[in-house]
Write an enzyme that holds these catalytic residues in place. Structure first.
Site, PDB file in Angstrom:
ATOM      1  N   HIS A 132     -41.157 135.561 144.384  1.00 13.53           N
ATOM      2  CA  HIS A 132     -41.801 137.366 144.438  1.00 13.53           C
ATOM      3  C   HIS A 132     -40.548 138.513 144.458  1.00 13.53           C
ATOM      4  O   HIS A 132     -40.444 139.461 142.899  1.00 13.53           O
ATOM      5  CB  HIS A 132     -42.268 137.048 145.788  1.00 13.53           C
ATOM      6  CG  HIS A 132     -42.782 136.582 147.043  1.00 13.53           C
ATOM      7  ND1 HIS A 132     -42.782 135.535 148.264  1.00 13.53           N
ATOM      8  CD2 HIS A 132     -43.946 136.657 146.837  1.00 13.53           C
ATOM      9  CE1 HIS A 132     -43.842 135.300 148.003  1.00 13.53           C
ATOM     10  NE2 HIS A 132     -44.379 135.775 147.309  1.00 13.53           N
ATOM     11  N   LYS A 140     -55.718 134.541 154.858  1.00 13.36           N
ATOM     12  CA  LYS A 140     -54.996 133.245 154.980  1.00 13.36           C
ATOM     13  C   LYS A 140     -54.242 133.904 156.965  1.00 13.36           C
ATOM     14  O   LYS A 140     -53.683 134.361 157.446  1.00 13.36           O
ATOM     15  CB  LYS A 140     -53.642 134.192 154.154  1.00 13.36           C
ATOM     16  CG  LYS A 140     -53.324 133.355 152.889  1.00 13.36           C
ATOM     17  CD  LYS A 140     -51.768 133.277 152.346  1.00 13.36           C
ATOM     18  CE  LYS A 140     -52.511 133.030 150.984  1.00 13.36           C
ATOM     19  NZ  LYS A 140     -51.709 133.938 150.502  1.00 13.36           N
ATOM     20  N   ARG A 173     -49.020 133.313 137.842  1.00 11.25           N
ATOM     21  CA  ARG A 173     -48.037 132.022 137.458  1.00 11.25           C
ATOM     22  C   ARG A 173     -48.732 130.619 136.857  1.00 11.25           C
ATOM     23  O   ARG A 173     -48.730 129.845 136.070  1.00 11.25           O
ATOM     24  CB  ARG A 173     -47.690 131.067 139.423  1.00 11.25           C
ATOM     25  CG  ARG A 173     -46.789 131.168 140.034  1.00 11.25           C
ATOM     26  CD  ARG A 173     -47.343 131.237 141.151  1.00 11.25           C
ATOM     27  NE  ARG A 173     -48.060 131.223 141.566  1.00 11.25           N
ATOM     28  CZ  ARG A 173     -48.326 131.496 142.825  1.00 11.25           C
ATOM     29  NH1 ARG A 173     -47.694 131.004 143.892  1.00 11.25           N
ATOM     30  NH2 ARG A 173     -50.179 131.790 143.190  1.00 11.25           N
ATOM     31  N   SER A 179     -45.084 130.164 149.074  1.00  8.95           N
ATOM     32  CA  SER A 179     -45.044 130.505 150.385  1.00  8.95           C
ATOM     33  C   SER A 179     -45.607 129.343 150.573  1.00  8.95           C
ATOM     34  O   SER A 179     -44.821 128.868 152.010  1.00  8.95           O
ATOM     35  CB  SER A 179     -45.212 131.685 150.856  1.00  8.95           C
ATOM     36  OG  SER A 179     -44.563 133.454 149.902  1.00  8.95           O
TER      37      SER A 179
HETATM   38  O1  PNS Z   1     -49.913 136.967 148.488  1.00 10.72           O
HETATM   39  P1  PNS Z   1     -51.105 136.291 148.755  1.00 10.72           P
HETATM   40  O2  PNS Z   1     -51.740 136.689 149.527  1.00 10.72           O
HETATM   41  O3  PNS Z   1     -51.583 136.603 147.634  1.00 10.72           O
HETATM   42  O4  PNS Z   1     -51.614 138.660 148.850  1.00 10.72           O
HETATM   43  C1  PNS Z   1     -52.462 138.691 148.831  1.00 10.72           C
HETATM   44  C2  PNS Z   1     -53.124 140.605 148.998  1.00 10.72           C
HETATM   45  C3  PNS Z   1     -52.411 140.611 150.608  1.00 10.72           C
HETATM   46  C4  PNS Z   1     -52.415 141.427 148.313  1.00 10.72           C
HETATM   47  C5  PNS Z   1     -54.400 140.957 149.214  1.00 10.72           C
HETATM   48  O5  PNS Z   1     -55.519 139.894 149.977  1.00 10.72           O
HETATM   49  C6  PNS Z   1     -54.940 142.168 149.948  1.00 10.72           C
HETATM   50  O6  PNS Z   1     -54.929 142.995 148.940  1.00 10.72           O
HETATM   51  N1  PNS Z   1     -55.501 142.756 150.826  1.00 10.72           N
HETATM   52  C7  PNS Z   1     -55.553 143.502 151.746  1.00 10.72           C
HETATM   53  C8  PNS Z   1     -56.733 143.998 151.908  1.00 10.72           C
HETATM   54  C9  PNS Z   1     -57.232 144.348 150.406  1.00 10.72           C
HETATM   55  O7  PNS Z   1     -57.235 145.789 149.881  1.00 10.72           O
HETATM   56  N2  PNS Z   1     -58.006 143.240 150.170  1.00 10.72           N
HETATM   57  C10 PNS Z   1     -58.848 143.399 148.682  1.00 10.72           C
HETATM   58  C11 PNS Z   1     -60.153 143.988 148.866  1.00 10.72           C
HETATM   59  S1  PNS Z   1     -61.266 142.184 149.218  1.00 10.72           S
END
Ligand code: PNS
Length: 166
Positions: A17, A41, A95, A133
């Protein structure tokens, strides 16, 4: 001002990150690291507030020479969050091909909700392509050395939490 929003669950923030944050901060005027819930998650190692504190600690100590980086949090849709910024794009690290499918879908959903919003991808640095993570949490559970994976400022926090959750 060109703003990059670097969203993620950051549970916890890793050297991968940090690598993306550093590189993004040289391309954009401002980088907002946004710590958000990920519906997929459900059982994070750290609460969202704790993840913010860990990320702020790392960013303030490790990338203190990059004053254009801030760590924020938001509990709603990313596409809505982005509306408060004038010219913002989402930046995500890629990645491997497996990341791409999921990230591509997210980018399209976000653009559907907020047509102004673009997503840009940075390829992960080769030395971090294996890192996530989730891998960090698994290794921590086995008491493995975390120095190649996690900023040293938060290694003790990850180790202590992994011990407690056994
Ligand atoms: O590090 P991650 O877990 O891959 O990040 C994913 C994240 C947190 C960016 C994604 O789940 C997210 O955007 N969450 C906020 C809610 C949202 O806007 N969801 C997308 C539409 S369903």
């Amino acid at each position: 001002m060109k703003t990059a929003i670097y969203p993620g669950s950051f549970d916890p923030i890793t050297l991968g990150h940090l690598n993306i944050i550093r590189r993004t901060s040289t391309i954009f005027d401002r980088v907002v690291v946004c710590i958000m819930p990920n519906a997929g998650k459900m059982h994070p190692m750290f609460t969202r507030e704790e993840r913010v504190e860990l990320a702020r600690r790392v960013v303030s100590r490790v990338v203190a020479h990059l004053p254009n980086v801030t760590v924020e949090t938001y509990d709603g849709l990313l596409a809505e969050y982005a509306k408060q910024f004038d010219k913002a794009v989402i930046v995500k690290g890629l990645r491997a091909g497996t990341d791409f499918e999921n990230e591509f879908q997210m980018a399209l959903i976000n653009q559907k909700i907020n047509p102004e919003l673009d997503t840009m991808f940075l390829t992960a640095s080769q030395k971090y392509t294996f890192l996530s993570s989730s891998v960090v949490k698994e290794l921590a559970g086995y008491g493995a050395d975390l120095t190649p994976f996690v900023p040293c400022e938060i290694i003790e926090d990850v180790r202590a939490r992994a011990m407690r959750s056994e």
